[in-house]
Design an enzyme around this catalytic site. Structure first.
Site, short mmCIF file in Angstrom:
data_model
loop_
_atom_site.label_atom_id
_atom_site.label_comp_id
_atom_site.label_asym_id
_atom_site.label_seq_id
_atom_site.Cartn_x
_atom_site.Cartn_y
_atom_site.Cartn_z
N LEU A 1 0.80 -1.23 0.00
CA LEU A 1 0.00 0.00 0.00
C LEU A 1 0.84 1.28 0.00
O LEU A 1 0.30 2.37 0.19
CB LEU A 1 -0.97 -0.01 1.19
N CYS A 2 2.13 1.15 -0.24
CA CYS A 2 2.98 2.35 -0.36
C CYS A 2 2.76 3.01 -1.71
O CYS A 2 2.61 2.33 -2.73
CB CYS A 2 4.45 1.98 -0.21
N HIS A 3 2.78 4.33 -1.71
CA HIS A 3 2.68 5.07 -2.96
C HIS A 3 4.02 5.05 -3.68
O HIS A 3 5.06 5.17 -3.04
CB HIS A 3 2.31 6.54 -2.68
N MET B 1 9.06 4.60 4.90
CA MET B 1 9.11 3.23 4.39
C MET B 1 10.27 3.06 3.41
O MET B 1 10.93 2.01 3.39
CB MET B 1 7.79 2.84 3.73
N GLU B 2 10.55 4.09 2.64
CA GLU B 2 11.67 4.02 1.70
C GLU B 2 13.00 3.96 2.46
O GLU B 2 13.90 3.19 2.08
CB GLU B 2 11.63 5.22 0.75
N ASP C 1 24.17 -11.37 2.63
CA ASP C 1 24.34 -12.27 1.49
C ASP C 1 25.80 -12.37 1.06
O ASP C 1 26.30 -13.45 0.77
CB ASP C 1 23.47 -11.80 0.32
#
Length: 155
Positions: free
Chosen positions: A76-78, A114-115, A129
């Site tokens: 739901l992030c733009h 969020m970014e 990794d």
């Protein structure tokens, strides 16, 4: 703090927040994460002695890519037109860890927390990794937003 979730409509269904009428402002967020590893692994990172090459450089690019792909990963992030993403690393040998910090910025209608979180997560996962062949004990910890500016709620 609001007592309702912004991504749930009046019927309890998930929905993207409508930001159409929000003003464009400068938005900035800073997040951090830590990756803990053996002292020997940290030394190999510091001296660029790992077989996979310059893991810090690769993790920086991965973090920037992660921020740019956030809306593809978090439902739901733009999608945002980020104007700046910076990912920095601090090798902390006294704690056998690397601190990862990301700053995301734009002029827009919604925040960039969020970014920034996606950037530090992706960068940390990339370090994991690239180092896992020499260190099976690594762990990620402390992923959080440190600050945000712009919009209704700066902190």
């Amino acid at each position: 703090m609001s007592d309702s979730f912004s991504h749930v409509d009046q019927h309890g269904k998930a929905s993207m927040v409508d930001i159409t009428d929000k003003p464009v402002t400068k938005r900035l967020a800073i997040a951090e994460a830590y990756i803990y590893m053996n002292a020997e692994t940290l030394q190999k990172v510091a001296s660029n002695e790992l077989a996979k090459g310059d893991v810090i450089a690769v993790a920086r690019i991965a973090g920037i890519q992660g921020a740019k792909k956030c809306a593809d990963l978090i439902p739901l992030c733009h999608p945002l037109a980020l104007s700046k993403v910076a990912v920095e690393f601090e090798l902390q040998s006294e704690h056998n860890r690397i601190r990862v910090e990301a700053m995301c910025q734009l002029a827009g209608k919604t925040g960039v927390e969020m970014e920034a979180l996606t950037a530090v997560s992706t960068a940390s996962l990339t370090l994991y990794d690239m180092c896992k062949a020499v260190d099976k004990t690594m762990r990620l910890d402390g992923i959080k937003v440190l600050s945000k500016e712009g919009g209704k709620s700066s902190w």
